[in-house]
Design a protein around this motif. Structure first.
Motif, PDB file in Angstrom:
ATOM      1  N   SER A   1       0.809  -1.037   0.086  1.00 39.42           N
ATOM      2  CA  SER A   1       0.014  -0.011  -0.037  1.00 39.42           C
ATOM      3  C   SER A   1       0.713   0.966   0.152  1.00 39.42           C
ATOM      4  N   ASN A   2       0.670   2.220  -0.876  1.00 37.94           N
ATOM      5  CA  ASN A   2       1.446   3.253  -1.042  1.00 37.94           C
ATOM      6  C   ASN A   2       2.914   3.130  -1.142  1.00 37.94           C
ATOM      7  N   GLU A   3       3.432   2.370  -1.960  1.00 40.23           N
ATOM      8  CA  GLU A   3       4.900   1.926  -1.980  1.00 40.23           C
ATOM      9  C   GLU A   3       5.287   1.680  -0.882  1.00 40.23           C
ATOM     10  N   GLU A   4       4.629   0.868  -0.071  1.00 38.17           N
ATOM     11  CA  GLU A   4       5.200   0.379   1.305  1.00 38.17           C
ATOM     12  C   GLU A   4       4.682  -1.021   1.456  1.00 38.17           C
ATOM     13  N   ILE A   5       5.258  -1.937   2.027  1.00 37.92           N
ATOM     14  CA  ILE A   5       4.901  -3.437   2.380  1.00 37.92           C
ATOM     15  C   ILE A   5       4.521  -3.345   3.853  1.00 37.92           C
ATOM     16  N   LEU A   6       3.252  -3.762   4.202  1.00 37.80           N
ATOM     17  CA  LEU A   6       2.662  -3.553   5.689  1.00 37.80           C
ATOM     18  C   LEU A   6       2.461  -5.144   5.885  1.00 37.80           C
ATOM     19  N   LEU A   7       2.962  -5.344   7.131  1.00 35.84           N
ATOM     20  CA  LEU A   7       3.246  -6.582   7.716  1.00 35.84           C
ATOM     21  C   LEU A   7       2.399  -6.708   9.255  1.00 35.84           C
ATOM     22  N   SER A   8       1.503  -7.625   9.299  1.00 36.68           N
ATOM     23  CA  SER A   8       0.850  -7.919  10.810  1.00 36.68           C
ATOM     24  C   SER A   8       1.354  -9.225  11.078  1.00 36.68           C
ATOM     25  N   PHE A   9       1.784  -9.429  12.404  1.00 28.15           N
ATOM     26  CA  PHE A   9       2.288 -10.828  12.609  1.00 28.15           C
ATOM     27  C   PHE A   9       1.334 -11.177  13.889  1.00 28.15           C
ATOM     28  N   PHE A  10       0.963 -12.470  13.822  1.00 26.85           N
ATOM     29  CA  PHE A  10       0.509 -13.030  14.996  1.00 26.85           C
ATOM     30  C   PHE A  10       1.355 -14.571  15.656  1.00 26.85           C
ATOM     31  N   ARG A  11       1.553 -14.620  16.735  1.00 24.19           N
ATOM     32  CA  ARG A  11       2.171 -15.746  17.315  1.00 24.19           C
ATOM     33  C   ARG A  11       0.971 -16.344  18.307  1.00 24.19           C
ATOM     34  N   ASN A  12       0.673 -17.749  17.998  1.00 22.47           N
ATOM     35  CA  ASN A  12      -0.407 -18.463  18.862  1.00 22.47           C
ATOM     36  C   ASN A  12      -1.872 -17.576  18.932  1.00 22.47           C
ATOM     37  N   GLY A  13      -2.035 -17.182  17.808  1.00 22.80           N
ATOM     38  CA  GLY A  13      -3.266 -16.355  17.909  1.00 22.80           C
ATOM     39  C   GLY A  13      -3.394 -15.150  18.488  1.00 22.80           C
ATOM     40  N   GLU A  14      -2.113 -14.497  19.264  1.00 24.71           N
ATOM     41  CA  GLU A  14      -1.955 -13.284  19.502  1.00 24.71           C
ATOM     42  C   GLU A  14      -1.301 -12.181  18.703  1.00 24.71           C
ATOM     43  N   LYS A  15      -1.663 -11.168  18.702  1.00 19.72           N
ATOM     44  CA  LYS A  15      -1.323 -10.056  17.688  1.00 19.72           C
ATOM     45  C   LYS A  15       0.112  -9.492  18.307  1.00 19.72           C
ATOM     46  N   VAL A  16       1.165  -9.802  17.792  1.00 21.35           N
ATOM     47  CA  VAL A  16       2.464  -9.494  18.066  1.00 21.35           C
ATOM     48  C   VAL A  16       2.771  -7.943  17.392  1.00 21.35           C
ATOM     49  N   ALA A  17       2.677  -7.706  16.281  1.00 22.06           N
ATOM     50  CA  ALA A  17       2.484  -6.466  15.367  1.00 22.06           C
ATOM     51  C   ALA A  17       1.644  -6.435  14.268  1.00 22.06           C
ATOM     52  N   GLU A  18       1.193  -5.016  14.009  1.00 21.79           N
ATOM     53  CA  GLU A  18       0.256  -4.669  13.147  1.00 21.79           C
ATOM     54  C   GLU A  18       0.674  -3.598  12.504  1.00 21.79           C
ATOM     55  N   ASN A  19       0.520  -3.869  10.936  1.00 19.03           N
ATOM     56  CA  ASN A  19       0.851  -2.922   9.978  1.00 19.03           C
ATOM     57  C   ASN A  19       2.045  -2.126  10.131  1.00 19.03           C
ATOM     58  N   LEU A  20       3.047  -3.155  10.402  1.00 17.00           N
ATOM     59  CA  LEU A  20       4.457  -2.286  10.214  1.00 17.00           C
ATOM     60  C   LEU A  20       4.842  -1.989   8.983  1.00 17.00           C
ATOM     61  N   GLY A  21       5.547  -0.943   8.616  1.00 22.83           N
ATOM     62  CA  GLY A  21       5.692  -0.550   7.201  1.00 22.83           C
ATOM     63  C   GLY A  21       7.041  -0.496   6.882  1.00 22.83           C
ATOM     64  N   PHE A  22       7.589  -1.216   5.620  1.00 25.90           N
ATOM     65  CA  PHE A  22       8.675  -1.110   4.971  1.00 25.90           C
ATOM     66  C   PHE A  22       8.728  -0.711   3.694  1.00 25.90           C
TER      67      PHE A  22
END
Length: 95
Positions: A44-65
């Protein structure tokens, strides 16, 4: 998200995407599940956005690269941002 049979939300640890609207009919982004880890990436908008979950728990949301060329003299000088798509390749790797 876990919802009771009566419709109440019991547990919600899902990712949020704000006012994201896509203009293409396929799902946006890609998901990879590796063991207990779930990765969701999208462009999105020339960025890669990452959301990461471990064991069903949100660890990170919409981290931009930022998406950028490592060498500005490379052949591709620009890309139409609307054409960017991620494709799950293998394990935690995306193209």
């Amino acid at each position: 998200m876990k919802v009771a049979k009566t419709g109440q939300v019991i547990w919600d640890n899902s990712a949020t995407y704000g006012d994201l609207i896509t203009a293409y009919p396929e799902p946006f982004g890609e998901i990879s599940i590796v063991g207990d880890d779930l990765f969701h990436l999208y462009a999105s908008n020339e960025e890669i956005l990452l959301s990461f979950f471990r064991n069903g728990e949100k660890v990170a949301e919409n981290l931009g690269f930022p998406i950028s060329l490592p060498d500005e003299t490379a052949k591709i000088q620009s890309t139409d941002p609307e054409s960017l798509r991620l494709v799950h390749w293998y394990d935690r790797y995306f193209l």
